[in-house]
Scaffold this active site. Structure first.
Site, PDB file in Angstrom:
ATOM      1  N   LYS A   1      -0.626  -4.143  -3.259  1.00 15.60           N
ATOM      2  CA  LYS A   1      -1.936  -3.565  -2.917  1.00 15.60           C
ATOM      3  C   LYS A   1      -1.989  -2.145  -3.466  1.00 15.60           C
ATOM      4  O   LYS A   1      -1.464  -1.211  -2.877  1.00 15.60           O
ATOM      5  CB  LYS A   1      -2.178  -3.550  -1.413  1.00 15.60           C
TER       6      LYS A   1
ATOM      7  N   ASP B   1      10.122   5.929 -10.156  1.00 17.06           N
ATOM      8  CA  ASP B   1       9.748   6.595 -11.404  1.00 17.06           C
ATOM      9  C   ASP B   1      10.513   7.895 -11.617  1.00 17.06           C
ATOM     10  O   ASP B   1      10.826   8.272 -12.750  1.00 17.06           O
ATOM     11  CB  ASP B   1       8.245   6.874 -11.430  1.00 17.06           C
TER      12      ASP B   1
ATOM     13  N   SER C   1       0.806  -1.210   0.000  1.00 20.02           N
ATOM     14  CA  SER C   1       0.000   0.000   0.000  1.00 20.02           C
ATOM     15  C   SER C   1       0.847   1.271   0.000  1.00 20.02           C
ATOM     16  O   SER C   1       1.501   1.584  -0.980  1.00 20.02           O
ATOM     17  CB  SER C   1      -0.948  -0.049   1.207  1.00 20.02           C
TER      18      SER C   1
END
Length: 451
Positions: free
Chosen positions: A331, A317, A306
């Site tokens: 998740k 990224d 999560s």
């Protein structure tokens, strides 16, 4: 008596029909652009409602013991939500209060993040420095008995209520661990769980270590304070840090954004997409990098879920950090807490979240830049098992990007998982191999950057 029951059944059917009709009308007013969908909503499912009232009546008249209307309707609500995905649930008033306590960082119990799987309680992750973690409970353990009570048939809320109990009291957890020859029993003393979400120390001159065990409302602020302390102790700017998110089950979304923002100077951190407008959110970084561009290595494993995956995905990224370890839990869904008029709440999955590059990690997880096999000393190894992932949970939400997003690297990683060895949760007893490797990598990157 039978006449009264029939009247009650008709009343239940009428109320349910009215609720569906009202909900459809309200949704249609909110978004005129989806008129075709709203028309479908306003078409009452008469056959299904008739079946519901028929079964309701059968239970009221024929069940071996009397059952209250409140229990039947509440159980129907629970079943309706649990059938959606593993994270949607109905919370009675006590369960709602416990959830609120959990996000503030102090609550009573054993110290484990759990979910429901096939009627049993499954450990997502033990929380650092809690009775469960010290006793040896591990991510992926399947709890089948609480003292002498079988878990099968309990709701997750019922099981959590039993595990929380009074501080100082004891409970025996019977656990099935994949690869173990027999069920394992753990006698654990309950305690007040005070979760310190951020811990820090200098590994050696110039290199800091930050451990985030869960994401709470004040985690971002605690992280900044911890880094300031490391700078003072180091008496010079840090050459690099290791951010340890292993076995971090997640927590508050805003806390994940705050932690990511501390290291990213600009651009998107995370965004969410759902069916309703207010489920679509975008979070952007603000200027300044708290460690002035010093290299970062982020440690993750199968228990990183999560909010942990939001941080790892954002830093990956933006090429702000090297992600090291194992593929994360996967998740990638957002749950919204919707309070109800009776003091409880509905925890409903309303959106998927995406990393800045548009990756949905739902049921796939974050693939590390540097993969490390899980290792432990053979002398301490009693059983081999694989940690549970979001994709293993029955009824899990689909990825949202489709199969095209699954890379060959992911497929190769999946093939390797059978050969991985489970790392022992007690770092005091064995050497922390991933941390050792992360420090070596951090030093190398720091040297290259200084040239």
């Amino acid at each position: 008596m039978r006449k009264k029951t029939n009247i009650l059944i008709l009343l239940v059917g009428f109320i349910l029909g009215a609720m569906v009709s009202i909900c459809g009308s309200v949704l249609a007013e909110k978004d005129p652009a989806v008129s075709s969908k709203s028309e479908d909503m306003q078409t009452l499912p008469f056959e299904e409602l008739r079946t519901f009232t028929e079964i309701f009546g059968r239970i009221k008249q024929d069940y071996v013991e009397p059952v209250s209307d409140k229990k039947l309707l509440e159980d129907a609500i629970r079943g309706m939500l649990s059938g959606l995905d593993p994270h949607s649930a109905y919370l009675a008033d006590e369960e709602y209060k416990e959830l609120q306590e959990g996000t503030t960082g102090q609550f009573g119990g054993l110290g484990i993040e759990v979910g429901m799987e096939n009627g049993f309680v499954k450990v997502v992750s033990p929380i650092d420095d809690t009775p469960a973690q010290k006793a040896g409970i591990k991510a992926g353990d399947l709890i089948v008995r609480l003292d002498d009570k079988p878990v099968k048939g309990m709701t997750l809320g019922d099981a959590v209520k039993i595990m929380r109990g009074e501080p100082g009291s004891q409970i025996v957890l019977t656990v099935i661990r994949e690869g173990a020859e027999a069920p394992l029993k753990f006698e654990i003393t309950r305690d007040i769980i005070k979760v310190k979400s951020v811990k820090s120390r200098l590994l050696e001159k110039g290199y800091g270590y930050l451990r985030i065990s869960s994401f709470q409302s004040g985690t971002g602020e605690s992280l900044v304070e911890a880094i300031d302390e490391l700078k003072k102790e180091n008496e010079a700017p840090l050459k690099g840090i290791i951010l340890d998110l292993r076995n971090n089950p997640g927590g508050v979304l805003n806390a994940a954004v705050d932690v990511s923002d501390a290291f990213i100077q600009s651009g998107l951190i995370v965004y969410t997409e759902g069916r309703i407008k207010n489920s679509e959110m975008r979070f952007n970084a603000t200027p300044d990098d708290i460690i002035d561009g010093a290299p970062i290595v982020v440690l993750i494993n199968g228990g990183s879920a999560s909010a942990s995956e939001i941080v790892a995905g954002a830093l990956q990224d933006h090429k702000r950090a090297i992600i090291m370890g194992e593929k994360s839990f996967g998740k990638g869904s957002v749950q919204t807490i919707l309070p109800t008029s009776n003091g409880g709440a509905v925890k409903l999955t309303t959106a998927r979240y995406f990393t800045p590059s548009g990756r949905s990690i739902q049921a796939e997880g974050i693939e590390p830049d540097v993969t490390l096999a899980r290792v432990k000393l053979e002398a301490l190894e009693k059983a081999k098992f694989e940690s549970i992932k979001e994709a293993d949970l029955s009824g899990h939400l689909s990825n949202g990007n489709g199969d095209k997003k699954k890379s060959e690297a992911n497929e190769k990683a999946d093939d390797k998982e059978d050969n991985d060895k489970e790392a022992d949760g007690n770092e005091a007893e064995i050497r922390d191999y991933p941390l050792h490797e992360a420090l070596n990598l951090l030093k190398g990157v720091s040297i290259l950057k200084s040239r």
